[in-house]
Design an enzyme around this catalytic site. Structure first.
Site, PDB file in Angstrom:
ATOM      1  N   SER A 118       0.666  -1.239  -0.095  1.00  0.00           N
ATOM      2  CA  SER A 118      -0.009   0.093  -0.018  1.00  0.00           C
ATOM      3  C   SER A 118       0.689   1.200  -0.078  1.00  0.00           C
ATOM      4  O   SER A 118       0.271   2.295  -0.313  1.00  0.00           O
ATOM      5  CB  SER A 118      -1.050   0.059   1.076  1.00  0.00           C
ATOM      6  OG  SER A 118      -0.203  -0.150   2.330  1.00  0.00           O
ATOM      7  N   LYS A 120     -12.110  -0.542   0.972  1.00  0.00           N
ATOM      8  CA  LYS A 120     -11.279   0.075  -0.032  1.00  0.00           C
ATOM      9  C   LYS A 120     -12.041   0.289  -1.304  1.00  0.00           C
ATOM     10  O   LYS A 120     -12.966   0.950  -1.479  1.00  0.00           O
ATOM     11  CB  LYS A 120      -9.872  -0.305  -0.015  1.00  0.00           C
ATOM     12  CG  LYS A 120      -9.404  -0.235   1.159  1.00  0.00           C
ATOM     13  CD  LYS A 120      -8.101  -0.783   1.100  1.00  0.00           C
ATOM     14  CE  LYS A 120      -7.041  -0.505   2.494  1.00  0.00           C
ATOM     15  NZ  LYS A 120      -7.701  -1.021   3.624  1.00  0.00           N
ATOM     16  N   HIS A 151      -5.383  -3.902  -1.055  1.00  0.00           N
ATOM     17  CA  HIS A 151      -5.199  -3.137  -1.838  1.00  0.00           C
ATOM     18  C   HIS A 151      -5.398  -3.395  -3.332  1.00  0.00           C
ATOM     19  O   HIS A 151      -5.151  -2.719  -4.204  1.00  0.00           O
ATOM     20  CB  HIS A 151      -3.940  -2.085  -1.996  1.00  0.00           C
ATOM     21  CG  HIS A 151      -4.058  -1.281  -0.480  1.00  0.00           C
ATOM     22  ND1 HIS A 151      -4.496   0.031  -0.747  1.00  0.00           N
ATOM     23  CD2 HIS A 151      -3.827  -1.547   0.539  1.00  0.00           C
ATOM     24  CE1 HIS A 151      -4.416   0.463   0.810  1.00  0.00           C
ATOM     25  NE2 HIS A 151      -4.147  -0.199   1.416  1.00  0.00           N
TER      26      HIS A 151
END
Length: 396
Positions: free
Chosen positions: A186, A244, A214
């Site tokens: 990340s 996310k 991610h």
């Protein structure tokens, strides 16, 4: 009367962090977290959100969540193992498994909870974990909680991983050995070398665990890093978040049915924490269905990421070895990185500085997170502000 010892510790520690440029000021967003946000009454182009696909404000998800509240209420009412499991949770887990290409899946209250839950449910003091040196803090904490021996290997260094796997297998007398890595890292945006990791894992009988927080919604045309490499049948644990790219909140682990059955009876956050709300469950399900139906948002994300990356690199900023839309501008000195971030905010761009302990000392940076919701005009303005502030501060 409060403790003087505690006050002395807290005041001294906070002052020390501030003097070294390591104290993080928390900003309050007034309203939705979209491509433009409002902080202290000022509108800012938002380059610091993990809302990769813009789904956190998507009208289709909002409608699904609203309908769930009307039908199910605002809370789940219990832990999953008593009567907190609704048909919405089952539907979510079925869609996750289909999305990730696994037999089954289990959902949790957060991505952090996933790593705390799943690692310690399988690994113990008689085991060893081979962990990438740049793995996320939740992986580190999950490994510590398991009490397994933690063996760090150099970041994405497959020779080092092979050496340490061979040593652990030949001399360690461990019951089980796991190799664990982020799918997408990340802070730098690089992708794990999963094909090589799987090859080594199969040679030394290692359990494989990929934290794709991610990567889900980003790599593999949205299906994640494991599917990007076509390895869904050769990875034991696929972990990801629903907060996310999916745009809601929560996390999950996907894998074989027997793994998921075990996690449901042995992972403590599942056993002892109230289930995610009905609105969160159905909104997450809707987001996953949208990604399975179309790659449009994923393609827009990559288009915007490439555009911003090329613009910042052309100005002379150091953006590292990112292979994803995550675009760090590596400054180095922590205080300079924080000052750079503040100047960007003053010019209308919200790009948060990231300093130790989130990244190694001396690698302070401003991390940019372009999303599918940004327009070309927003990105052009961002690049122009970077040029202005970068030259002003002598960074380019």
């Amino acid at each position: 009367m409060t403790s003087k010892t505690l006050d002395n510790f807290l005041n001294g520690s906070i002052l020390d962090l501030k003097q070294r440029g390591l104290f993080n000021e928390i900003d309050t967003v007034e309203g939705a977290n979209g491509p433009v946000i409002r902080i202290q009454g000022k509108e800012l182009i938002n380059l610091s959100s993990n809302n990769y696909l813009g789904l956190a404000t998507d009208e289709r998800l909002k409608q699904a969540a609203s309908e769930a509240i009307d039908s199910y209420g605002v809370g789940s009412g219990a832990v999953r193992t008593i009567n907190g499991t609704s048909d919405l949770h089952i539907a979510l887990e079925e869609r996750i498994a289909a999305f990730k290409g696994t037999e089954a899946a289990i959902s949790y209250q957060s991505g952090f909870n996933c790593n705390m839950a799943a690692i310690s449910a399988v690994m113990d003091k008689n085991d060893a974990i081979l962990s990438d040196s740049l793995n996320h803090a939740s992986i580190i904490d999950g490994c510590r909680l398991s009490k397994a021996k933690i063996i760090r290997f150099e970041h994405s260094d497959m020779d080092d991983l092979r050496r340490k796997a061979e040593e652990a297998r030949s001399t360690g007398n461990f019951n089980k050995i796991m190799v664990i890595t982020d799918g997408v890292f990340s802070m730098d945006g690089d992708i794990a070398k999963l094909p090589e990791i799987v090859e080594i894992a199969e040679a030394y009988d290692l359990i494989t665990y990929v934290d794709d927080a991610h990567g889900s919604g980003v790599t593999g045309k949205g299906a994640g890093t494991v599917k990007h490499f076509g390895l869904q049948d050769r990875i034991d644990f696929q972990m990801g978040t629903l907060s996310k790219a999916i745009g809601v909140v929560g996390g999950y682990v996907a894998g074989k049915s027997n793994l998921i059955d075990w996690l449901k009876v042995r992972s403590r956050p599942f056993l002892f924490s109230t289930a995610v709300s009905p609105a969160d469950a159905i909104a997450s399900t809707k987001a996953i269905e949208l990604l399975m139906e179309s790659t449009e948002l994923n393609e827009k994300l990559w288009e915007n990421g490439d555009y911003l990356k090329q613009g910042l690199k052309a100005l002379g900023f150091t953006i590292g070895a990112s292979e994803t839309p995550i675009t760090p501008c590596i400054i180095g000195d922590e205080k300079v990185a924080q000052q750079f971030s503040k100047r960007l905010v003053e010019e209308g761009i919200y790009a948060k500085s990231i300093v130790f302990p989130t990244v190694p000392r001396g690698t302070g940076r401003v991390r940019n997170m372009p999303t599918a919701a940004h327009t070309k005009e927003m990105l052009d303005k961002s690049i122009a502000v970077y040029e202005k502030v970068g030259k002003e501060m002598g960074l380019i």
